[in-house]
Motif scaffolding. Structure first.
Motif, PDB file in Angstrom:
ATOM      1  N   HIS A   6       0.872  -1.192   0.000  1.00 33.07           N
ATOM      2  CA  HIS A   6       0.000   0.000   0.000  1.00 33.07           C
ATOM      3  C   HIS A   6       0.900   1.230   0.000  1.00 33.07           C
ATOM      4  O   HIS A   6       1.558   1.521   1.008  1.00 33.07           O
ATOM      5  CB  HIS A   6      -0.895  -0.018   1.246  1.00 33.07           C
ATOM      6  N   HIS A   8       1.549   5.267  -2.355  1.00 32.37           N
ATOM      7  CA  HIS A   8       1.054   6.225  -3.349  1.00 32.37           C
ATOM      8  C   HIS A   8       2.254   6.765  -4.129  1.00 32.37           C
ATOM      9  O   HIS A   8       3.241   7.188  -3.527  1.00 32.37           O
ATOM     10  CB  HIS A   8       0.271   7.314  -2.637  1.00 32.37           C
ATOM     11  N   HIS A  47      -4.736   6.421  -5.064  1.00 27.32           N
ATOM     12  CA  HIS A  47      -6.172   6.606  -4.813  1.00 27.32           C
ATOM     13  C   HIS A  47      -6.946   6.639  -6.125  1.00 27.32           C
ATOM     14  O   HIS A  47      -6.591   7.370  -7.054  1.00 27.32           O
ATOM     15  CB  HIS A  47      -6.427   7.925  -4.088  1.00 27.32           C
ATOM     16  N   GLU A  93      -5.930   1.904  -4.712  1.00 23.95           N
ATOM     17  CA  GLU A  93      -6.730   2.032  -3.483  1.00 23.95           C
ATOM     18  C   GLU A  93      -8.091   2.595  -3.877  1.00 23.95           C
ATOM     19  O   GLU A  93      -8.205   3.753  -4.279  1.00 23.95           O
ATOM     20  CB  GLU A  93      -6.043   2.932  -2.457  1.00 23.95           C
ATOM     21  N   ASP A 238       1.415   2.320   3.766  1.00 22.20           N
ATOM     22  CA  ASP A 238       0.647   3.468   3.236  1.00 22.20           C
ATOM     23  C   ASP A 238       1.578   4.666   2.987  1.00 22.20           C
ATOM     24  O   ASP A 238       1.229   5.815   3.278  1.00 22.20           O
ATOM     25  CB  ASP A 238      -0.509   3.842   4.175  1.00 22.20           C
ATOM     26  N   HIS A 240       3.463   7.717   1.342  1.00 20.05           N
ATOM     27  CA  HIS A 240       3.102   8.755   0.364  1.00 20.05           C
ATOM     28  C   HIS A 240       4.343   9.359  -0.297  1.00 20.05           C
ATOM     29  O   HIS A 240       4.215  10.109  -1.260  1.00 20.05           O
ATOM     30  CB  HIS A 240       2.251   9.836   1.021  1.00 20.05           C
TER      31      HIS A 240
HETATM   32 ZN    ZN Z   1      -3.473   4.979   1.050  1.00 16.39          ZN
END
Ligand code: ZN
Ligand code: ZN
Length: 278
Positions: A6, A8, A47, A93, A238, A240
């Motif tokens: 996970h 981005h 996303h 996601e 997660d 970024h």
């Molecule tokens: Zn996320």
């Protein structure tokens, strides 16, 4: 095996604000950090609402103002990173929108996903993760916010659209919880729905360690309920920006082991297999 499934695909911008960078070169920066931290494989999961192909699904300004990028460019970047031999997977996601399952399915169907994350950040048009005084929190007491969040999450489980439920108890992020017996019931009912979905995994995410709650997602109660039902896991940061890849995954692995897990899910073209954890 250690996976981080996970993150981005961005680059660190000026003033510490990340910038969208859907290129294979940007992916390489993430892979470099993963290698330094002993992560064997990473999965990109931008996303869904950043892509103009999904614009028909969003009503809120937070989504519509971000819905400007090209899904083909993103997919091509990750496919090119694979072609360069990098240990990366193609994911997304995806916000679960009740009642719009057919449109979500149709917009995502043409692409060669390795896995799709199902997320609930928003319930009935109100955010749960921006501000504890705003969004759904402004309209309902804590018990009701939790109830509505988990109804939506179980809907995501039953939808059949997803391979993994991400940050499965995100609703705890501000540290606001109903009484333990209410929490217990949500955990049990949700684990039942995930089990019934068949083959759906849940994410053990370290992102919660960096939120006000300061804990891994999900609670040990939900993780135990999932393990008892044979629900598999992934692990995730997660991230970024590249520097966050693999962040605290050693804690996620220990946490999953304590709950009795000894394997982690690896995806290829939406087919899951289990590999030894750690
Ligand atoms: Zn996320
Ligand atoms: Zn999320």
């Amino acid at each position: 095996m250690i996976v981080d499934y996970h993150m981005h695909l961005r680059r660190p911008g000026r003033n510490g604000v990340e910038e969208i960078d859907h290129t294979a070169d940007a992916a390489e920066r993430f892979v470099e950090v993963a290698a330094e931290r002993g992560v064997d494989e990473i999965g990109f999961t931008e996303h869904v609402y950043y892509f103009r192909q999904t614009s028909g699904l969003w009503a809120q300004q937070y989504y519509t103002e971000r819905c400007a990028y090209d899904l083909d460019t993103y997919v091509d970047a990750v496919v090119e990173a694979k072609r360069r031999g990098l240990p990366v997977k193609l994911g997304l996601e995806v916000d679960y929108v009740p009642g719009r399952e057919r449109e979500l399915h149709d917009v995502l169907a043409p692409y060669p996903w390795d896995f799709l994350l199902g997320s609930v950040h928003d319930v009935e048009g109100h955010h749960i993760d921006h501000d504890p005084r705003e969004g759904l929190w402004k309209h309902f007491p804590v018990e009701e916010v939790w109830r509505r969040y988990f109804i939506a999450l179980r809907g995501a489980a039953r939808s059949g659209l997803f391979d993994v439920l991400s940050h499965p108890d995100l609703v705890k992020l501000f540290g606001r919880r109903p009484a333990p017996d209410v929490v217990f019931l949500h955990h049990e009912e949700t684990a039942d729905a995930i089990e019934a979905a068949g083959g759906l995994a849940i994410e053990v995410s370290t992102a919660g360690l960096h939120k006000p709650v300061g804990e891994i997602y999900p609670d040990r109660g939900l993780l135990d309920a999932c393990r008892e039902r044979g629900v598999p896991i992934t692990t995730a940061s997660d991230a970024h920006v590249p520097d966050q890849v693999g962040r605290d995954l050693d804690q996620a692995v220990d946490y999953a082991r304590e709950a009795g897990y000894d394997t982690v899910t690896v995806f290829d073209g939406r087919r899951a297999r289990q590999e030894p954890l750690g």
